[in-house]
Design a protein around this motif. Structure first.
Motif, mmCIF file in Angstrom:
data_model
loop_
_atom_site.group_PDB
_atom_site.id
_atom_site.type_symbol
_atom_site.label_atom_id
_atom_site.label_comp_id
_atom_site.label_asym_id
_atom_site.label_seq_id
_atom_site.Cartn_x
_atom_site.Cartn_y
_atom_site.Cartn_z
ATOM 1 N N TYR B 327 10.685 66.122 -22.155
ATOM 2 C CA TYR B 327 11.282 65.172 -23.106
ATOM 3 C C TYR B 327 10.882 65.523 -24.538
ATOM 4 N N GLN B 328 9.606 65.862 -24.708
ATOM 5 C CA GLN B 328 9.168 66.220 -26.057
ATOM 6 C C GLN B 328 9.902 67.442 -26.569
ATOM 7 N N ILE B 331 13.241 66.287 -27.692
ATOM 8 C CA ILE B 331 13.208 65.526 -28.947
ATOM 9 C C ILE B 331 12.927 66.442 -30.130
ATOM 10 N N GLY B 334 15.896 67.590 -31.721
ATOM 11 C CA GLY B 334 16.556 66.645 -32.603
ATOM 12 C C GLY B 334 16.187 66.857 -34.060
ATOM 13 N N LYS B 335 14.951 67.358 -34.276
ATOM 14 C CA LYS B 335 14.516 67.575 -35.667
ATOM 15 C C LYS B 335 15.396 68.585 -36.374
ATOM 16 N N GLY B 338 21.932 67.806 -35.186
ATOM 17 C CA GLY B 338 22.813 67.870 -34.025
ATOM 18 C C GLY B 338 22.749 66.575 -33.232
ATOM 19 N N TYR B 339 23.734 66.412 -32.352
ATOM 20 C CA TYR B 339 23.838 65.160 -31.604
ATOM 21 C C TYR B 339 23.606 65.364 -30.118
ATOM 22 N N TRP B 341 21.400 66.657 -28.279
ATOM 23 C CA TRP B 341 20.090 66.446 -27.655
ATOM 24 C C TRP B 341 19.973 65.039 -27.093
ATOM 25 N N VAL B 342 20.681 64.065 -27.697
ATOM 26 C CA VAL B 342 20.614 62.701 -27.164
ATOM 27 C C VAL B 342 21.133 62.686 -25.733
ATOM 28 N N LEU B 345 18.593 64.211 -23.390
ATOM 29 C CA LEU B 345 17.426 63.344 -23.207
ATOM 30 C C LEU B 345 17.767 62.165 -22.313
#
Lengths: 303, 550
Positions: B327-328, B331, B334-335, B338-339, B341-342, B345
């Motif tokens: 999960y990390q 996330i 995400g930094k 882009g979208y 990764w949601v 996750l």
């Protein structure tokens, strides 16, 4: 050792005290809505003590140790979540215990304990109720995860509760933005289901499957489950306050935040009929997931 | 002999090799009791040992030809080992597994040919190809396809549920559940970390496959009626996490993916072994015919419970630690903006809840709940199976706890982090040792409350069912197989489940249907009349002569 101290004082004693008090608020408000007087303030505590004094009935042929240990494990994990939340809320020095993902996962353990206890009691009604509890977890978990992502995105992709709190200290609460408000609404419905309150009390459904997974529990086992549920009645709103509303401090605004959230949950519970389990699944996977996804999209575009 | 041009011993290959050996020992121990009274025992152990040797060859090979040779042998050994199953379908299942694995091996050969063309060497540590040309992309895809089929990522997963159902439990625990996962993901890691320089598009492709596999396979697992088949679908679903982790492309995600590979091998083989013990006792794996085994086999119940919590990612067991790292990794993506990764996750987090759901169903249907009529008749001997069977289970369940509670000190520090040359930074917090200690303190508090109350004052009572007397209706029970029918009946899901039931998502079935469709046309030509065949021969010769002499 400092953690054991936090664990016993904040995680256990304080949480139990506030939980019982919240349970009293809940019952009092319910009574007022129904034009009754309502119980005295110590009634929740008296109930628990009364249950502790009763004998324990174990259903014939049940797996005895599973039946008796399930409430204890759920109770222990509730204390642990509460400790993590408190530690992050009051001090930034000792936060090396768990992050947001850990909290989300630990919050499912009380539900798992109810399911295991129901399964272990070998009662078909309990099995039915426990399976509904599991389906309820499935249904709310999807929007809940999405809603919880909003504070994560807002605070710069951090999973640490302390960072999320720190962000809110500087930039105002997450729930002041549009995305935060939407996510908070979704999350409130989700905790309603997590707490098993009407309209999502489908697993217990006293009038239908005679309190489902808990049907065979009596005495101390039931007391521990009641205690756990009362603690969750505090822990879940507390969690939302931490990630959406900037945490609790010992002042008037915090009390307003907390009591307001609890009163909202109670009002929803008192003004709605129970839904069926498939309706609940549709509700959470349909409109709630859409709303939560919208909130995440808004948060990603910076609103 | 151990020329570095042909063999490589670095941290990654050594740790995978070490666990291959450990699993072989555990499975052999279990098989001594499980395979007793079966035919062809000598051949069985011979195949198991050969499998170990060839998988060590796969792990330590540094030359692609040597590698593909051992890899191909593994497919053959898998075919032979599945053959020890005793169901009618076993030979068809073994054939299916062999065709899928063998078919992807052919793709891998093609990929190796591409690599030879691109870099002029087959020594794995000298290959470093950027994914900027079309042949490079094809080479990667061809090789990854082999890794996917071996590990069981969608859509090449279909042999795993069938194998899980029809092969003997120790074989399933040994190959699809542990060794094939270790090898498939090991090879995917080698490909993605060492042999190719990944770009964003390929990483996205990997993550898409991973997330899809997680959710789709676990949705299929929810509605299964057979203990081993259900476990087989989970063996597919968990691959999704590993592929997702490797696809993130950042150190923490990759470390999480490799850690998950190790954890999965441990808890999934524990689950299959525990399931095998139940099968041996009950002589069936149909969930409708099981129930109430917690009283009969308490040790198996505990090991199964621990492993199912581990696979569902309940803290503090090992599955949680590795999922949490993945999960990390997602996330951290995400930094970069882009979208998508949601989506990854949420798929991973939600897949974990679905996994929990299907394991709750299993625990109810097999161990808790009321005993079924069938098992009341078949099970007379209410004792645990022989220690040779439960000692391996206890060992693996112990590893689940150990690798979860001491995740940093044991597996991560000893095996995972040294195999990555990068610095892994944890952006989240999970202090498993203290959390476990605190949970224990909480349990003690709970027990104290029990003792303060009258928990010692227990009495057995008949269950309450609204006034019905249970003794008169002993078959009034829920088996648990229908628990999630409310979910599979919802709108679009029902349609997808129907398609899946007709096997439209199975490339093997679709392929065989197309092939047999052609055959049914061509079959008319094979009518057994000699003059017709001669006429075809003459016609063909005529065409040949025309072309050659034109």
């Amino acid at each position: 050792m400092i953690y054991v101290l936090y664990f016993i004082t904040y995680g256990f004693l304080l949480t139990v005290a506030i939980g019982l008090l919240t349970s009293w608020i809940d019952r009092k408000v319910t009574a007022r809505v129904q034009y009754r007087v309502g119980p005295p303030i110590l009634q929740p505590l008296i109930d628990i003590i009364k249950l502790l004094g009763k004998e324990t009935l174990i259903p014939k042929g049940a797996s005895k140790s599973t039946f008796l240990m399930a409430p204890v494990v759920g109770f222990a994990s509730a204390i642990l979540v509460s400790t993590i939340l408190w530690v992050n809320n009051i001090t930034s020095a000792h936060t090396y215990l768990g992050d947001l993902v850990v909290v989300i996962y630990l919050l499912t353990i009380p539900s798992i304990s109810i399911i295991m206890g129901g399964f272990a009691s070998r009662n078909p009604l309990a099995s039915l109720g426990a399976s509904r509890e599991m389906k309820l977890i499935l249904s709310y978990e999807l929007p809940f995860v999405l809603a919880v992502l909003v504070p994560v995105i807002k605070s710069g992709f951090s999973l640490r509760l302390a960072t999320i709190l720190g962000y809110q200290l500087q930039n105002g609460a997450v729930a002041t933005g549009l995305s935060g408000v939407l996510a908070l609404i979704v999350a409130i419905f989700c905790i309603q289901a997590k707490l098993g309150l009407v309209p999502f009390d489908i697993p217990e459904a006293e009038t239908e499957i005679v309190s489902g997974p808990l049907v065979e529990y009596s005495g101390p086992g039931l007391a521990l489950y009641k205690l756990m549920k009362n603690m969750l009645l505090f822990i879940l709103p507390f969690f939302l306050i931490i990630i959406f509303m900037g945490g609790l401090h010992f002042d008037a605004i915090s009390i307003v935040k907390y009591v307001g959230l609890v009163a909202l949950v109670t009002v929803i519970r008192n003004t709605n009929p129970r839904v069926r389990i498939d309706q609940a699944v549709r509700f959470f996977w349909g409109p709630m997931t859409f709303l939560a996804a919208l909130a995440v999209a808004l948060a990603l575009t910076g609103r | 002999m151990l020329n570095p041009a042909y063999f490589r011993f670095d941290s990654l290959s050594s740790f995978v090799g070490l666990f291959a050996v450990i699993f072989t020992v555990v499975i052999c121990l279990y098989s001594v009791s499980f395979m007793r009274q079966k035919r062809g025992q000598l051949r069985y152990y011979l195949y198991i040992l050969l499998t170990l040797i060839t998988s060590l060859g796969v792990v330590f090979a540094n030359n692609l030809v040597l590698f593909i040779l051992c890899w191909g042998f593994l497919g053959l050994l898998l075919y032979l080992l599945i053959g020890f199953g005793e169901k009618d379908r076993t030979s068809a299942t073994a054939k299916k597994a062999f065709i899928i694995i063998g078919g992807t091996d052919a793709f891998m050969l093609l990929g190796i040919a591409f690599i030879w063309k691109l870099s002029g060497t087959l020594q794995m540590d000298k290959i470093n190809i950027a994914l900027n040309s079309r042949p490079a992309v094809w080479a990667y895809l061809c090789l990854a396809c082999g890794a996917f089929a071996k590990a069981g990522a969608m859509p090449l997963h279909t042999w795993i549920p069938d194998t899980a159902e029809d092969a003997p439990s120790p074989v399933t625990a040994y190959l699809p559940a542990s060794l094939d996962k270790l090898l498939g993901i090991y090879f995917l890691a080698r490909l993605s970390l060492n042999m190719f320089a990944m770009d964003a598009a390929m990483n996205t492709f990997l993550m898409a496959i991973g997330s899809f596999t997680i959710v789709a396979a676990v949705m299929m697992a929810l509605v299964q009626h057979d203990l081993k088949r259900l476990l087989g679908y989970h063996a597919v679903s968990q691959v999704g996490y590993m592929v997702l982790g490797i696809g993130t492309g950042n150190p923490i995600g990759i470390a999480g993916g490799l850690f998950h590979m190790l954890n999965h091998a441990i808890y999934k083989s524990c689950l299959f072994l525990s399931g095998g013990s139940v099968e041996k006792k009950a002589q069936t794996t149909e969930l409708d015919k099981l129930g109430g085994f917690a009283k009969i086999m308490p040790i198996t119940f505990v090991t199964f419970l621990i492993a199912s919590f581990a696979i569902s990612g309940v803290p503090p067991f090992n599955g949680f630690a590795s999922k949490w790292m993945i999960y990390q990794g997602v996330i951290d993506l995400g930094k970069k903006g882009g979208y998508l990764w949601v989506v990854w996750l949420v798929a991973a987090l939600f897949g974990s809840a679905l996994t929990l759901a299907s394991f709750m169903k299993l625990v109810h249907a097999v161990f808790l709940g009321q005993q079924s009529k069938e098992s009341r008749f078949t099970v007379h001997d209410v004792r645990e199976e022989s220690p040779l069977m439960w000692i391996p289970q206890v060992f693996l369940a112990g590893l689940c706890i150990l690798f979860g509670v001491f995740a940093y000190r044991l597996p991560l520090k000893m095996f995972i982090l040294p195999s990555l040359n990068e610095n892994v930074v944890f952006s989240g917090i999970w202090n498993a040792n203290i959390a476990t200690a605190l949970i224990l303190v909480g349990i003690i508090i709970g027990i104290l409350i029990y003792l303060w109350g009258k928990a010692s004052d227990t009495k057995e009572a008949e269950i309450f069912m609204g006034g019905e007397i249970f003794k008169d209706h002993p078959d009034m029970r829920l088996s648990g197989t229908e628990f999630y029918n409310t979910i599979s009946d919802i709108g679009i899901l029902k349609w997808i489940y129907d398609l899946a039931k007709r096997k439209l998502f199975d490339p093997y079935e679709v392929g065989s249907r197309i092939t047999f469709g052609f055959n049914s046309i061509l079959r008319y030509l094979h009518n057994g009349v000699l003059p017709t065949y001669l006429a075809w021969c003459l016609l063909g010769m005529g065409v040949l002569f025309y072309i050659l002499l034109k």
